[in-house]
Write a protein that holds these residues in place. Sequence first.
Motif, PDB file in Angstrom:
ATOM      1  N   CYS A 129       0.811  -1.229   0.000  1.00 56.58           N
ATOM      2  CA  CYS A 129       0.000   0.000   0.000  1.00 56.58           C
ATOM      3  C   CYS A 129       0.842   1.277   0.000  1.00 56.58           C
ATOM      4  CB  CYS A 129      -0.970   0.004   1.175  1.00 56.58           C
ATOM      5  SG  CYS A 129      -0.182   0.186   2.799  1.00 56.58           S
ATOM      6  N   GLU A 130       2.162   1.146   0.070  1.00 56.21           N
ATOM      7  CA  GLU A 130       3.111   2.268   0.035  1.00 56.21           C
ATOM      8  C   GLU A 130       2.960   3.248   1.190  1.00 56.21           C
ATOM      9  OE1 GLU A 130       2.866   4.060  -3.841  1.00 56.21           O
ATOM     10  OE2 GLU A 130       4.042   2.456  -4.723  1.00 56.21           O
ATOM     11  N   ILE A 131       2.325   2.834   2.289  1.00 57.33           N
ATOM     12  CA  ILE A 131       2.236   3.706   3.456  1.00 57.33           C
ATOM     13  C   ILE A 131       3.580   3.653   4.184  1.00 57.33           C
ATOM     14  CG2 ILE A 131       1.361   2.026   5.134  1.00 57.33           C
ATOM     15  CD1 ILE A 131      -0.088   5.512   4.763  1.00 57.33           C
ATOM     16  N   GLY A 132       3.952   4.754   4.747  1.00 62.73           N
ATOM     17  CA  GLY A 132       5.212   4.766   5.464  1.00 62.73           C
ATOM     18  C   GLY A 132       5.637   6.181   5.774  1.00 62.73           C
ATOM     19  N   PRO A 133       6.780   6.312   6.357  1.00 62.49           N
ATOM     20  CA  PRO A 133       7.739   5.243   6.596  1.00 62.49           C
ATOM     21  C   PRO A 133       7.410   4.428   7.846  1.00 62.49           C
ATOM     22  CG  PRO A 133       8.685   7.332   7.268  1.00 62.49           C
ATOM     23  CD  PRO A 133       7.336   7.631   6.676  1.00 62.49           C
ATOM     24  N   ILE A 134       7.682   3.135   7.748  1.00 66.38           N
ATOM     25  CA  ILE A 134       7.527   2.257   8.899  1.00 66.38           C
ATOM     26  C   ILE A 134       8.868   2.027   9.575  1.00 66.38           C
ATOM     27  CG2 ILE A 134       5.455   1.122   8.029  1.00 66.38           C
ATOM     28  CD1 ILE A 134       7.269  -1.290   7.264  1.00 66.38           C
ATOM     29  N   GLY A 135       9.934   2.468   8.939  1.00 59.21           N
ATOM     30  CA  GLY A 135      11.264   2.291   9.505  1.00 59.21           C
ATOM     31  C   GLY A 135      12.304   2.949   8.631  1.00 59.21           C
ATOM     32  N   TRP A 136      13.566   2.597   8.879  1.00 57.53           N
ATOM     33  CA  TRP A 136      14.662   3.241   8.181  1.00 57.53           C
ATOM     34  C   TRP A 136      15.880   2.340   8.110  1.00 57.53           C
ATOM     35  CZ3 TRP A 136      19.036   4.350  11.180  1.00 57.53           C
ATOM     36  CH2 TRP A 136      18.855   4.244  12.564  1.00 57.53           C
ATOM     37  N   HIS A 137      16.748   2.679   7.170  1.00 54.59           N
ATOM     38  CA  HIS A 137      18.019   1.980   6.990  1.00 54.59           C
ATOM     39  C   HIS A 137      19.078   3.025   6.680  1.00 54.59           C
ATOM     40  CE1 HIS A 137      21.157  -0.602   5.467  1.00 54.59           C
ATOM     41  NE2 HIS A 137      21.064  -0.088   4.266  1.00 54.59           N
ATOM     42  N   CYS A 138      20.116   3.092   7.502  1.00 60.52           N
ATOM     43  CA  CYS A 138      21.221   4.012   7.265  1.00 60.52           C
ATOM     44  C   CYS A 138      22.197   3.340   6.311  1.00 60.52           C
ATOM     45  CB  CYS A 138      21.919   4.361   8.577  1.00 60.52           C
ATOM     46  SG  CYS A 138      23.302   5.497   8.343  1.00 60.52           S
ATOM     47  N   LEU A 139      22.550   4.026   5.237  1.00 63.36           N
ATOM     48  CA  LEU A 139      23.433   3.457   4.220  1.00 63.36           C
ATOM     49  C   LEU A 139      24.848   3.239   4.723  1.00 63.36           C
ATOM     50  CD1 LEU A 139      22.142   5.490   1.171  1.00 63.36           C
ATOM     51  CD2 LEU A 139      21.563   3.147   1.805  1.00 63.36           C
ATOM     52  N   ASP A 140      25.210   3.880   5.849  1.00 63.00           N
ATOM     53  CA  ASP A 140      26.532   3.684   6.433  1.00 63.00           C
ATOM     54  C   ASP A 140      26.672   2.316   7.092  1.00 63.00           C
ATOM     55  OD1 ASP A 140      27.153   6.260   5.652  1.00 63.00           O
ATOM     56  OD2 ASP A 140      26.667   7.125   7.610  1.00 63.00           O
ATOM     57  N   ASP A 141      25.557   1.695   7.460  1.00 60.34           N
ATOM     58  CA  ASP A 141      25.551   0.392   8.120  1.00 60.34           C
ATOM     59  C   ASP A 141      24.726  -0.567   7.270  1.00 60.34           C
ATOM     60  OD1 ASP A 141      25.532  -1.791   9.757  1.00 60.34           O
ATOM     61  OD2 ASP A 141      24.621  -0.778  11.468  1.00 60.34           O
ATOM     62  N   LYS A 142      25.383  -1.351   6.471  1.00 60.88           N
ATOM     63  CA  LYS A 142      24.709  -2.215   5.494  1.00 60.88           C
ATOM     64  C   LYS A 142      23.869  -3.330   6.122  1.00 60.88           C
ATOM     65  CE  LYS A 142      26.505  -0.228   1.894  1.00 60.88           C
ATOM     66  NZ  LYS A 142      25.746   0.755   1.200  1.00 60.88           N
ATOM     67  N   ASN A 143      24.080  -3.631   7.403  1.00 55.84           N
ATOM     68  CA  ASN A 143      23.407  -4.763   8.032  1.00 55.84           C
ATOM     69  C   ASN A 143      22.440  -4.366   9.138  1.00 55.84           C
ATOM     70  OD1 ASN A 143      24.807  -6.649   6.418  1.00 55.84           O
ATOM     71  ND2 ASN A 143      26.584  -6.431   7.745  1.00 55.84           N
ATOM     72  N   SER A 144      21.878  -3.172   9.087  1.00 55.24           N
ATOM     73  CA  SER A 144      20.930  -2.738  10.116  1.00 55.24           C
ATOM     74  C   SER A 144      19.727  -2.069   9.473  1.00 55.24           C
ATOM     75  CB  SER A 144      21.599  -1.764  11.088  1.00 55.24           C
ATOM     76  OG  SER A 144      22.632  -2.410  11.797  1.00 55.24           O
ATOM     77  N   PHE A 145      18.583  -2.724   9.630  1.00 57.76           N
ATOM     78  CA  PHE A 145      17.313  -2.218   9.127  1.00 57.76           C
ATOM     79  C   PHE A 145      16.382  -2.121  10.325  1.00 57.76           C
ATOM     80  CE2 PHE A 145      19.514  -4.558   5.916  1.00 57.76           C
ATOM     81  CZ  PHE A 145      19.375  -3.801   4.768  1.00 57.76           C
ATOM     82  N   TYR A 146      15.793  -0.959  10.562  1.00 60.25           N
ATOM     83  CA  TYR A 146      14.973  -0.719  11.742  1.00 60.25           C
ATOM     84  C   TYR A 146      13.512  -0.531  11.352  1.00 60.25           C
ATOM     85  CZ  TYR A 146      19.396   0.057  14.111  1.00 60.25           C
ATOM     86  OH  TYR A 146      20.654  -0.096  14.634  1.00 60.25           O
ATOM     87  N   VAL A 147      12.620  -1.269  12.004  1.00 59.51           N
ATOM     88  CA  VAL A 147      11.175  -1.128  11.825  1.00 59.51           C
ATOM     89  C   VAL A 147      10.614  -0.636  13.152  1.00 59.51           C
ATOM     90  CG1 VAL A 147       9.015  -2.313  11.325  1.00 59.51           C
ATOM     91  CG2 VAL A 147      11.110  -2.993  10.129  1.00 59.51           C
ATOM     92  N   ALA A 148       9.988   0.532  13.150  1.00 57.52           N
ATOM     93  CA  ALA A 148       9.469   1.137  14.381  1.00 57.52           C
ATOM     94  C   ALA A 148       8.242   0.379  14.873  1.00 57.52           C
ATOM     95  CB  ALA A 148       9.129   2.604  14.133  1.00 57.52           C
ATOM     96  N   LEU A 149       8.251  -0.036  16.140  1.00 59.55           N
ATOM     97  CA  LEU A 149       7.124  -0.775  16.702  1.00 59.55           C
ATOM     98  C   LEU A 149       5.823   0.015  16.622  1.00 59.55           C
ATOM     99  CD1 LEU A 149       9.404  -2.629  17.874  1.00 59.55           C
ATOM    100  CD2 LEU A 149       7.903  -2.953  19.819  1.00 59.55           C
ATOM    101  N   GLU A 150       5.897   1.339  16.781  1.00 61.75           N
ATOM    102  CA  GLU A 150       4.696   2.175  16.749  1.00 61.75           C
ATOM    103  C   GLU A 150       4.103   2.286  15.357  1.00 61.75           C
ATOM    104  OE1 GLU A 150       5.104   5.983  18.627  1.00 61.75           O
ATOM    105  OE2 GLU A 150       6.431   5.142  20.155  1.00 61.75           O
ATOM    106  N   ARG A 151       4.835   1.897  14.334  1.00 56.29           N
ATOM    107  CA  ARG A 151       4.375   2.059  12.959  1.00 56.29           C
ATOM    108  C   ARG A 151       3.844   0.765  12.336  1.00 56.29           C
ATOM    109  NH1 ARG A 151       6.545   6.926  10.601  1.00 56.29           N
ATOM    110  NH2 ARG A 151       6.586   8.405  12.327  1.00 56.29           N
ATOM    111  N   VAL A 152       3.834  -0.321  13.097  1.00 58.51           N
ATOM    112  CA  VAL A 152       3.360  -1.608  12.585  1.00 58.51           C
ATOM    113  C   VAL A 152       2.417  -2.240  13.595  1.00 58.51           C
ATOM    114  CG1 VAL A 152       5.382  -2.081  11.136  1.00 58.51           C
ATOM    115  CG2 VAL A 152       5.399  -2.792  13.530  1.00 58.51           C
ATOM    116  N   SER A 153       1.701  -3.281  13.167  1.00 58.04           N
ATOM    117  CA  SER A 153       0.863  -4.060  14.086  1.00 58.04           C
ATOM    118  C   SER A 153       1.440  -5.477  14.159  1.00 58.04           C
ATOM    119  CB  SER A 153      -0.584  -4.059  13.645  1.00 58.04           C
ATOM    120  OG  SER A 153      -0.714  -4.609  12.357  1.00 58.04           O
ATOM    121  N   HIS A 154       0.911  -6.272  15.069  1.00 60.42           N
ATOM    122  CA  HIS A 154       1.440  -7.622  15.305  1.00 60.42           C
ATOM    123  C   HIS A 154       0.302  -8.634  15.410  1.00 60.42           C
ATOM    124  CE1 HIS A 154       4.447  -4.750  16.762  1.00 60.42           C
ATOM    125  NE2 HIS A 154       5.349  -5.648  16.372  1.00 60.42           N
ATOM    126  N   GLU A 155       0.556  -9.861  14.918  1.00 56.20           N
ATOM    127  CA  GLU A 155      -0.434 -10.940  15.076  1.00 56.20           C
ATOM    128  C   GLU A 155       0.250 -12.261  15.310  1.00 56.20           C
ATOM    129  OE1 GLU A 155      -3.081 -11.744  11.812  1.00 56.20           O
ATOM    130  OE2 GLU A 155      -1.556 -12.822  10.741  1.00 56.20           O
TER     131      GLU A 155
END
Length: 155
Positions: A129-155
């Motif tokens: 649905c292209e809603i976001g941002p739900i998180g971020w990735h800093c290009l300086d750190d190739k192995n760290s992708f962050y998804v904000a808990l407040e921006r997603v739901s869980h099941e």
Amino acid sequence: MEPAAPPNELVSAEGRNRKAVLCQRCGSRVLQPGTALFSRRQPIVCAEPSSFRMRPRSNPGHRSQRPRRCCSDHLFLPSMRKKPALADGGSPDGDLLQEHWLVDDMFTFENVGFTKDVGNVKFLVCADCEIGPIGWHCLDDKNSFYVALERVSHE
């Protein structure tokens, strides 16, 4: 004062997500259970009042949005909106978010999209649905992708 404990219903004893991570808007699965580590990044008071600045689109030498990161421990995430809602050129509002799911490989995601580079950051959005941002990735750190808990739901 001690930092707050991670939410037990979402975080396993190993620090991983107990439940699937979903898009709040359309319900698409972003992460399978057990694929991300809980991460809390403490807020830091910055000298700059805004971590995000808009640049005019008429200047082809500049990107339309460039985050100004004043420290490495947090990033301002603009409010969640569909892509066309941000095209009006106004300053976005948003949040400094502390609790994230940390993913170390982009191929771990079930359904996520990445924006074009915004400075040294790519924002994560729901690929359906292209809603976001739900998180971020800093290009300086190739192995760290962050998804904000407040921006997603869980099941």
